[in-house]
Design a protein around this motif. Structure first.
Motif, PDB file in Angstrom:
ATOM      1  N   LYS A  23       0.259  -5.653 -11.542  1.00 46.45           N
ATOM      2  CA  LYS A  23      -0.350  -5.202 -10.299  1.00 46.45           C
ATOM      3  C   LYS A  23      -1.329  -4.061 -10.535  1.00 46.45           C
ATOM      4  CE  LYS A  23       3.332  -6.689  -7.178  1.00 46.45           C
ATOM      5  NZ  LYS A  23       2.527  -7.732  -6.496  1.00 46.45           N
ATOM      6  N   TYR A  77      -7.138  -1.623  -4.377  1.00 41.51           N
ATOM      7  CA  TYR A  77      -6.743  -1.171  -3.036  1.00 41.51           C
ATOM      8  C   TYR A  77      -7.065   0.313  -2.853  1.00 41.51           C
ATOM      9  CZ  TYR A  77      -4.024  -0.980   1.281  1.00 41.51           C
ATOM     10  OH  TYR A  77      -3.630  -0.831   2.591  1.00 41.51           O
ATOM     11  N   LEU A 120      -9.739   2.109  -0.176  1.00 43.90           N
ATOM     12  CA  LEU A 120      -9.337   3.179   0.736  1.00 43.90           C
ATOM     13  C   LEU A 120     -10.209   4.419   0.562  1.00 43.90           C
ATOM     14  CD1 LEU A 120      -5.414   3.130   0.633  1.00 43.90           C
ATOM     15  CD2 LEU A 120      -6.884   2.464   2.534  1.00 43.90           C
ATOM     16  N   ALA A 122      -0.168   4.649  -0.168  1.00 41.03           N
ATOM     17  CA  ALA A 122      -0.565   3.516   0.665  1.00 41.03           C
ATOM     18  C   ALA A 122      -0.655   2.233  -0.142  1.00 41.03           C
ATOM     19  CB  ALA A 122      -1.900   3.818   1.353  1.00 41.03           C
ATOM     20  N   ALA A 123      -1.198   2.327  -1.369  1.00 42.94           N
ATOM     21  CA  ALA A 123      -1.322   1.149  -2.229  1.00 42.94           C
ATOM     22  C   ALA A 123       0.059   0.619  -2.623  1.00 42.94           C
ATOM     23  CB  ALA A 123      -2.134   1.494  -3.465  1.00 42.94           C
ATOM     24  N   CYS A 124       0.976   1.526  -2.922  1.00 47.34           N
ATOM     25  CA  CYS A 124       2.342   1.101  -3.276  1.00 47.34           C
ATOM     26  C   CYS A 124       3.017   0.423  -2.091  1.00 47.34           C
ATOM     27  CB  CYS A 124       3.166   2.310  -3.734  1.00 47.34           C
ATOM     28  SG  CYS A 124       2.699   2.960  -5.346  1.00 47.34           S
ATOM     29  N   PHE A 125       2.872   1.015  -0.908  1.00 47.92           N
ATOM     30  CA  PHE A 125       3.491   0.426   0.289  1.00 47.92           C
ATOM     31  C   PHE A 125       2.907  -0.958   0.570  1.00 47.92           C
ATOM     32  CE2 PHE A 125       3.558  -0.325   4.884  1.00 47.92           C
ATOM     33  CZ  PHE A 125       4.917  -0.192   5.138  1.00 47.92           C
ATOM     34  N   HIS A 126       1.595  -1.083   0.409  1.00 51.42           N
ATOM     35  CA  HIS A 126       0.927  -2.365   0.669  1.00 51.42           C
ATOM     36  C   HIS A 126       1.432  -3.463  -0.265  1.00 51.42           C
ATOM     37  CE1 HIS A 126      -2.329  -5.079   1.882  1.00 51.42           C
ATOM     38  NE2 HIS A 126      -2.523  -5.328   0.584  1.00 51.42           N
ATOM     39  N   HIS A 127       1.742  -3.103  -1.503  1.00 51.95           N
ATOM     40  CA  HIS A 127       2.182  -4.092  -2.487  1.00 51.95           C
ATOM     41  C   HIS A 127       3.703  -4.125  -2.656  1.00 51.95           C
ATOM     42  CE1 HIS A 127      -1.808  -5.269  -3.865  1.00 51.95           C
ATOM     43  NE2 HIS A 127      -2.161  -3.997  -3.834  1.00 51.95           N
TER      44      HIS A 127
END
Length: 524
Positions: A414, A421, A425, A514-519
């Motif tokens: 990832k 991502y 942002l 935010a990127a971690c939450f999205h993935h």
């Protein structure tokens, strides 16, 4: 020849042939050993294999005192190679450079590691020769294995494996590998120092074999044996120095032991037992002969791979080490054309081009960092000042800030997704902090495993039993233990920043969250 950890102490002569090391003979028969103070240089003695000589000539061996293996005895061709500027360069290449900046005692160099691999390679080939004379391992085979072990790291660049990443980013089309560079440096070394293999009982085909031991040719689609140095009946010799089939080889044995000694990270496997219980067998479904191990050594092998994992986790991929590597990479990318080395053709080669000329490359070692610091600051080239400031920050321990890290449940990649991502942002930001953050953040993907990616490493290893020593078989994980790991690989994503501005780094941290939450990743 003297060194901090490894020094030559005695020259050993034999009347007729060979020296004994730890009560083991170097060639056939028992030979008397006498000491001598004469140094071994490039002479025109007719030496065959690892010790037989022409009538009336004497063979000189040299003894080294090693902090890991104790007394090491090496034959004349190895000594002739050691006593060259190209090989002595390895004294100036730290084995684990960035780890040395974290673990102060890890100051050992590739010089002593190379001697250790030559020694272990010789011990391994002698053990197989002693236990299985039907393999027809001759003196030339044994000498070639020792020389390959000695020369396998000749092509390494500065700062351990940093150089491979530098070349990958600076000249991706070159597809530079240190194994190929080792082959080229060996050829250059022999030519520059007028070391003639025929004086040591070897020929050009043996040189091909040595190069193949350093880096084995790729398998062909037609299933034919790809190697030219030795036939398929001696395929097992290609597994001693660098075993690409299952990663059990003497190179790893030495650097596991040597690195742990300097790093203070204890290893608990016994290479002596693996060597003692090794046996060459034909394996079902494979025309090649392979080195197999006694079934009772399966836990020892698993422990060896676990030691590999712990060394990577605690040292090689220590979070401070990877930050220092990135800072060095950033620094040298800025001065690629400012540091030059003169080749034997009279041309000057920049850092990324120096690998194209072995004479120039032989002058490149860890002191390139001091060369960078000595450069005159030039207003027309701001990269020099920027690179020197980065090095100064390393020395002052003002390292790039580490923002956060995450570990996914699966080994899926990832890295690109997280970068993309976060870039999207930050690009949408309204002020200068976001633009600075977009230029500053870096994401590392770090893989930690047992040496066989996600698989248990014993799946690629063949064993034999006490009752059936000539039958190779594989061992099921369930037959080893019910407490083996369920997974053998983990992946970490670490976000760091080139900026020391706390406001910019707050923006990066928010974007990483935010990127971690999205993935679907949890920040650690």
């Amino acid at each position: 020849m003297a060194g901090d950890e490894l020094s030559s102490s005695t020259a050993v002569t034999s009347n007729g042939t060979v020296a004994a090391n730890s009560n083991r003979v170097w060639a056939n028969g028992n030979r008397a050993v006498a000491t001598s103070n004469r140094a071994v240089a490039n002479s025109n003695r007719a030496v065959a294999g690892s010790g037989t000589v022409a009538a009336g000539d004497k063979t000189l061996f040299k003894v080294f005192n090693d902090s890991v293996h104790g007394t090491i005895t090496l034959p004349p061709l190895c000594v002739a190679i050691i006593d060259t500027p190209q090989f002595q360069r390895l004294r100036c290449l730290k084995q684990t450079y960035s780890s040395y900046l974290v673990f102060p005692a890890a100051s050992h160099n590739r010089f002593e590691h190379s001697l250790g691999v030559a020694y272990l390679g010789g011990e391994m080939v002698d053990k197989l020769r002693e236990q299985q004379p039907e393999l027809r391992i001759d003196n030339r085979d044994a000498l070639c294995v020792r020389v390959a072990g000695l020369c396998h790291d000749l092509g390494h660049g500065p700062f351990s494996h940093f150089w491979q990443e530098y070349m990958k980013q600076k000249r991706p089309e070159r597809k530079w590998k240190h194994e190929k560079a080792s082959q080229e440096m060996l050829q250059h070394l022999l030519k520059e120092n007028d070391i003639r293999l025929e004086n040591y009982g070897l020929d050009e085909n043996d040189l091909v074999f040595i190069n193949e031991l350093i880096k084995r040719p790729l398998e062909t689609n037609d299933g034919l044996w790809p190697c030219k140095g030795r036939g398929q009946e001696k395929s097992f010799l290609y597994e001693i120095i660098s075993n690409e089939r299952n990663n059990v080889d003497v190179d790893k044995w030495d650097y596991f032991l040597r690195d742990s000694h300097g790093l203070g990270v204890r290893v608990t496997f016994s290479y002596r037992r693996l060597m003692e219980f090794s046996r060459v067998l034909c394996v079902k479904g494979d025309k090649s002969k392979q080195i197999c191990f006694r079934d009772k050594e399966v836990e020892n092998i698993i422990e060896m791979f676990h030691n590999r994992y712990m060394l990577h986790k605690k040292a090689y991929q220590h979070r401070t080490s990877i930050i220092i590597d990135q800072m060095l990479l950033d620094a040298f990318m800025k001065v690629d054309h400012s540091i030059k080395f003169k080749g034997d053709d009279g041309e000057e080669y920049s850092l990324s081009k120096v690998v194209d000329n072995m004479s120039a490359y032989s002058k490149l070692c860890d002191d390139v960092l001091q060369q960078l610091q000595r450069l005159e600051r030039d207003t027309s080239d701001p990269g020099i000042a920027e690179a020197q400031d980065i090095v100064l920050n390393i020395q002052r321990r003002e390292l790039y800030p580490r923002i956060a890290q995450t570990r996914p449940d699966a080994s899926t990649n990832k890295e690109v997704a997280l970068k993309n991502y976060m870039t999207e942002l930050l690009a949408a930001g309204r002020d200068a902090r976001y633009r600075a953050a977009e230029d500053s953040f870096i994401i590392f993907r770090t893989k930690l495993n047992y040496g066989n990616k996600e698989q248990n490493p014993i799946r690629k290893i063949w064993f034999y039993s006490k009752t059936c020593p000539d039958v190779a078989f594989q061992i099921n994980e369930s037959d080893v233990s019910a407490m083996l790991p369920k997974r053998y690989e983990e992946v970490w994503y670490t976000c760091i920043s080139r900026s020391y501005d706390t406001d910019v780094n707050d923006v990066i941290a928010t974007a990483f969250d935010a990127a971690c939450f999205h993935h679907g990743l949890k920040k650690k």
